[in-house]
Write a protein that holds these residues in place. Structure first.
Motif, PDB file in Angstrom:
ATOM      1  N   TYR A 233       0.817  -1.215   0.000  1.00 51.91           N
ATOM      2  CA  TYR A 233       0.000   0.000   0.000  1.00 51.91           C
ATOM      3  C   TYR A 233       0.850   1.265   0.000  1.00 51.91           C
ATOM      4  N   THR A 234       2.108   1.158   0.477  1.00 53.44           N
ATOM      5  CA  THR A 234       2.959   2.349   0.511  1.00 53.44           C
ATOM      6  C   THR A 234       3.343   2.770  -0.899  1.00 53.44           C
ATOM      7  N   THR A 235       3.492   1.775  -1.782  1.00 52.67           N
ATOM      8  CA  THR A 235       4.074   2.080  -3.085  1.00 52.67           C
ATOM      9  C   THR A 235       3.075   2.118  -4.236  1.00 52.67           C
ATOM     10  N   SER A 236       1.866   1.584  -4.036  1.00 49.89           N
ATOM     11  CA  SER A 236       1.024   1.462  -5.234  1.00 49.89           C
ATOM     12  C   SER A 236      -0.427   1.847  -4.999  1.00 49.89           C
ATOM     13  N   ASP A 237      -1.126   2.090  -6.085  1.00 45.66           N
ATOM     14  CA  ASP A 237      -2.575   2.272  -6.067  1.00 45.66           C
ATOM     15  C   ASP A 237      -3.153   1.037  -6.749  1.00 45.66           C
ATOM     16  N   PRO A 238      -3.480   0.018  -5.961  1.00 47.49           N
ATOM     17  CA  PRO A 238      -3.829  -1.281  -6.552  1.00 47.49           C
ATOM     18  C   PRO A 238      -5.261  -1.381  -7.050  1.00 47.49           C
ATOM     19  N   LEU A 239      -6.097  -0.374  -6.714  1.00 47.65           N
ATOM     20  CA  LEU A 239      -7.525  -0.529  -7.034  1.00 47.65           C
ATOM     21  C   LEU A 239      -7.743  -0.459  -8.532  1.00 47.65           C
ATOM     22  N   GLY A 240      -8.465  -1.435  -9.031  1.00 42.36           N
ATOM     23  CA  GLY A 240      -8.728  -1.464 -10.468  1.00 42.36           C
ATOM     24  C   GLY A 240      -7.724  -2.337 -11.202  1.00 42.36           C
ATOM     25  N   THR A 241      -6.501  -2.525 -10.652  1.00 40.95           N
ATOM     26  CA  THR A 241      -5.561  -3.439 -11.314  1.00 40.95           C
ATOM     27  C   THR A 241      -5.539  -4.783 -10.590  1.00 40.95           C
ATOM     28  N   ASP A 242      -5.264  -4.739  -9.254  1.00 37.97           N
ATOM     29  CA  ASP A 242      -5.178  -6.005  -8.532  1.00 37.97           C
ATOM     30  C   ASP A 242      -6.533  -6.475  -8.023  1.00 37.97           C
TER      31      ASP A 242
ATOM     32  N   LEU B  56      -5.878 -16.514   4.917  1.00 36.42           N
ATOM     33  CA  LEU B  56      -4.872 -15.580   4.387  1.00 36.42           C
ATOM     34  C   LEU B  56      -4.728 -15.815   2.889  1.00 36.42           C
ATOM     35  N   GLN B  57      -4.841 -14.746   2.112  1.00 35.41           N
ATOM     36  CA  GLN B  57      -4.743 -14.907   0.663  1.00 35.41           C
ATOM     37  C   GLN B  57      -4.001 -13.738   0.033  1.00 35.41           C
ATOM     38  N   ALA B  58      -3.387 -14.006  -1.108  1.00 38.76           N
ATOM     39  CA  ALA B  58      -2.669 -12.962  -1.841  1.00 38.76           C
ATOM     40  C   ALA B  58      -3.284 -12.838  -3.216  1.00 38.76           C
ATOM     41  N   MET B  59      -3.405 -11.597  -3.674  1.00 38.76           N
ATOM     42  CA  MET B  59      -4.017 -11.371  -4.979  1.00 38.76           C
ATOM     43  C   MET B  59      -3.197 -10.367  -5.780  1.00 38.76           C
ATOM     44  N   ARG B  60      -2.997 -10.695  -7.040  1.00 41.26           N
ATOM     45  CA  ARG B  60      -2.274  -9.796  -7.925  1.00 41.26           C
ATOM     46  C   ARG B  60      -2.948  -9.833  -9.281  1.00 41.26           C
ATOM     47  N   LYS B  61      -3.245  -8.664  -9.817  1.00 42.12           N
ATOM     48  CA  LYS B  61      -3.917  -8.537 -11.115  1.00 42.12           C
ATOM     49  C   LYS B  61      -5.154  -9.438 -11.199  1.00 42.12           C
ATOM     50  N   GLY B  62      -5.953  -9.410 -10.120  1.00 46.95           N
ATOM     51  CA  GLY B  62      -7.218 -10.146 -10.132  1.00 46.95           C
ATOM     52  C   GLY B  62      -7.093 -11.654  -9.962  1.00 46.95           C
ATOM     53  N   LYS B  63      -5.854 -12.169  -9.729  1.00 47.07           N
ATOM     54  CA  LYS B  63      -5.677 -13.627  -9.581  1.00 47.07           C
ATOM     55  C   LYS B  63      -5.039 -13.950  -8.236  1.00 47.07           C
TER      56      LYS B  63
END
Ligand code: SAH
Length: 360
Positions: free
Chosen positions: A36-45, A255-262
């Motif tokens: 969250y410090t480095t990115s605006d993930p909304l809409g991409t992740d 606990l889950q991790a998500m990147r680019k909707g996956k």
């Protein structure tokens, strides 16, 4: 290997197995390399309800205006959002609530946000709205202990799922804290070699859980919720918490991790993927002490339907093109259907004394 991955490995080799909560706190909030410090993930992740449709924020705004009336329409109160993302929810809520005479003038707005990137996005989103509808300029704060005095109306969508959780795992030798270690050059999960410290309370129902059972606690979340409840008990107001999670505390690894909707492996690329855990709404509701009421959690679908999403959609569809009409119907479906966000997402309201919050 990411910079943060190296930092985590170094810390593990210095201080030993790293509790999952510490891993999550670093991955999401490390001052230089956190997600969250480095990115605006909304809409991409990932995409959240207010980003799907303006109707979500508008209905939350109507909810807030109703609470304001119920506490006697005070001439000064603070509208708070925890973890406001791109500021879309607050913008839609402010626009909708400005229809209530006196609301905009009475509201002080505080945005609780730790991400500098997202704070800038929120400022840009809100500036035209506050100016147009006569609200004071919002303030940004990084923690709930900086909340203003006086009545509080607090909203939080997908905030609590981003707070670090502790995991505990039942082993042959009893309960152990779940940790991250380095094994054969990779980060891996492993139970702490030492027993769970005496002060940690696990649910009595877990006493006979089979080996391998994982349970989670979110001390960061209950600490924040307890603080909010105390403030609401002292000065009146309400909090509305929306998130995915479960209404009754239960064991399980969420606990889950998500990147680019996956979904991606949790320990791969810390700082580059969103990490979340399901929210234990029972634990949050139990934070309500004397002077506050926790209203039994409902589902997002029920909540939005009771607040009138179908009627709001009908209004938006007046004069819409066939494509727009289809899109509005699809948004309602995504927000309320059981196989979309309608059931997985829960809504909890904690209010001062006799308030009867809309939608429950
Ligand atoms: N509520 C928004 C965004 C949800 S994403 C929406 O519905 O679209 C999670 C948000 O919480 C982000 O704004 C993130 O920067 C913020 N956040 C995460 N951890 C935080 C913390 N400890 N304190 C304050 N904000 C935090």
């Amino acid at each position: 290997m990411s910079d943060l991955s190296t930092i985590i490995r170094d810390e593990i080799s210095e201080t030993g197995p790293m509790p999952v909560a510490r891993f999550m706190a670093l991955a999401l909030g490390h001052p230089q390399h956190g997600y969250y410090t480095t990115s605006d993930p909304l809409g991409t992740d990932f995409t959240t309800s207010p980003e799907i449709s303006q109707m979500f924020g508008e209905l939350v705004g109507a909810w807030a205006a109703d609470v304001w009336h119920q506490i006697g329409s005070p001439v000064a109160f603070t509208l708070v959002e925890l973890g406001p993302g791109r500021g879309t929810l607050m913008a839609d809520a402010l626009r909708a609530a400005s229809g209530q005479p006196g609301f905009a003038k009475a509201a002080r707005i505080q945005m609780v946000e730790t991400s500098p990137v997202l704070s800038r996005v929120q400022q840009a989103t809100l500036a035209p709205i506050t100016e147009k509808f006569g609200y004071a300029e919002p303030e940004w704060i990084s923690s709930v202990d900086q909340l203003a005095d006086g009545p509080l109306i607090i909203i939080a969508n997908e905030f609590f799922d981003a707070l670090p959780i502790h995991q505990f795992i039942k082993t042959e030798k009893g309960w152990r804290e779940q940790c991250v270690v380095e094994s054969e050059g990779e980060l891996a999960f492993a139970p702490s070699p030492t027993p769970v410290p005496g002060g940690v309370m696990l649910a009595p129902s877990l006493k006979d859980a089979p080996v391998g059972t994982i349970t989670e606690t979110c001390q960061a979340g209950t600490a924040i919720m307890s603080e909010l409840c105390q403030r609401i008990a002292n000065t009146s107001g309400a909090a509305l918490i929306i998130d995915y999670g479960y209404t009754r505390s239960a064991a399980g690894d969420t606990l889950q991790a998500m990147r680019k909707g996956k979904f991606v492996p949790v320990l791969e690329n810390p700082g580059k993927a969103d990490l979340t855990a399901h929210v234990d709404f029972q634990a949050l509701a139990e934070c309500a002490g004397e002077g506050t009421t926790a209203h039994p959690a409902t589902t997002q679908g029920q909540f939005l339907i009771q607040l009138g999403i179908v009627q709001r959609a009908a209004m938006l569809k007046q004069g819409a093109t066939p494509d727009q009409t289809e899109a509005i119907d699809e948004d309602v479906r995504r927000l309320t259907d059981d196989d979309a966000m309608g059931t997985l997402f829960k809504v909890l309201a904690i209010t001062a004394g006799r308030i009867d919050p809309a939608g429950f």
